[in-house]
Write an enzyme that holds these catalytic residues in place. Sequence first.
Site, PDB file in Angstrom:
ATOM      1  CG  HIS A  54      34.807  41.050  83.639  1.00 17.78           C
ATOM      2  ND1 HIS A  54      33.455  41.254  83.778  1.00 17.78           N
ATOM      3  CD2 HIS A  54      35.243  40.619  84.850  1.00 17.78           C
ATOM      4  CE1 HIS A  54      33.095  40.963  85.016  1.00 17.78           C
ATOM      5  NE2 HIS A  54      34.167  40.585  85.689  1.00 17.78           N
ATOM      6  CE1 TYR A  63      30.372  46.648  77.296  1.00 17.27           C
ATOM      7  CE2 TYR A  63      32.538  46.103  78.212  1.00 17.27           C
ATOM      8  CZ  TYR A  63      31.181  46.353  78.376  1.00 17.27           C
ATOM      9  OH  TYR A  63      30.629  46.311  79.638  1.00 17.27           O
ATOM     10  N   PRO A  80      24.921  55.036  79.671  1.00 17.71           N
ATOM     11  CG  PRO A  80      23.921  54.340  81.664  1.00 17.71           C
ATOM     12  CD  PRO A  80      23.786  55.350  80.570  1.00 17.71           C
ATOM     13  CE1 TYR A 124      25.861  46.404  78.685  1.00 16.74           C
ATOM     14  CE2 TYR A 124      27.344  44.571  79.129  1.00 16.74           C
ATOM     15  CZ  TYR A 124      27.076  45.928  79.131  1.00 16.74           C
ATOM     16  OH  TYR A 124      28.034  46.812  79.577  1.00 16.74           O
ATOM     17  CE  LYS A 176      33.434  52.495  74.446  1.00 18.63           C
ATOM     18  NZ  LYS A 176      33.587  51.384  75.383  1.00 18.63           N
TER      19      LYS A 176
END
Length: 391
Positions: free
Chosen positions: A72, A385, A293, A201, A297
């Site tokens: 991704h 990220y 979550p 998200y 990580k």
Amino acid sequence: MRTTVGIIGAGPAGLLLARLLHNAGIESVVLESRDRAYVEQRQRAGILEQGTVDVLRAAGAGERMDREGLRHDGIELRFDRRRHRVDFPGLTGGRSVMVYAQTEVCKDLIALQLKEGGPLLFEAEALAVEGAEGESPRVRFRHEGREDVLECEYVVGCDGFWGVARGAIPEELTQVFERTYPFGWLGILADVPPSHDELVYARHDRGFALLSMRSPSVSRLYLQVPEGAEAEEWSDEEIWDELERRFETDDDWRLQRGPITAKSVTPMRSYVHEPMRHGRLFLAGDAAHIVPPTGAKGLNLAVGDVVTFARALVHLRETGSAERLDAYSETCLSRVWQAERFSYAMTTLLHRSPDATPFEDRIQLARLERIASARSAEQDLAEGYTGFPFD
């Protein structure tokens, strides 16, 4: 039984450490309290940072990941019925992430360990870590109905929050930092292709939602629910209806529904135990730290811990210097706290607190607007990220 490194726990951290040590010519024994089927089936994280992907490849454990995993190059943020894509490679100099479930990482590492590595004992329950202050620590464990002792030069506790390793560090030497969030995640697995090709998200006045996936044909989705909620309180139809509300946009995007095969609720908390080392006992992964979550990580932090330990032990063997082993806790905690910061920021950015005020709602939207309009803010998210350096 005797070895150089005794590893408690055959999750991804313990298994990867055994692989790294094997490749470096260092003996280890892995003790796992559960059976193999349980380890290979327990559902956990599914996002691998660039650094984790690179480590698995270098360790010889990346073949199936590269074949079946989903690279991704970004995520999508949704707020106020709008969509904004964060381009990871363009903001980080080429870094990305990989969608590849923890269960699959464990299967790959178990197969390698059983084929090439040292002993991996399933249904071997660690009972205590003893003598960590001396030069010969040992792990008392129960296997096949009898107690035994694993004598080591070093012990690494990869046995999670409820394991015995952390308890072997004297309480008067420790500090604990933690926060519990007033909400959890209701997660589902569904037999339906993902409705978007990257993770989504969503910040919504009704609460957070996340669209993820396990494969091109299996979707993984999450809803923010009140703290203490039970999965059985939600019917399948109610879950899909609520997901549709929270993912709403002003264009023609639609959420695809399918049969839900599993549902569960995950509590949300942040936790750090300092130090991560006592004598010849080293903590790694959830034994030392937990993150909500939202930032993806947890697994990646555990990988960073065991990479740090393995490199430090190789450095000792090659140079005679224990400097890197002595700095293990400090080195790991530097990365841990950056991950805690990032995970906290993502959680407070996207979740609506039960007692949120209109002012706090507007602050959330302003933060999201900043990410969508300022490259520096967007770059900070992308760098966090895709992962912080292991060194």
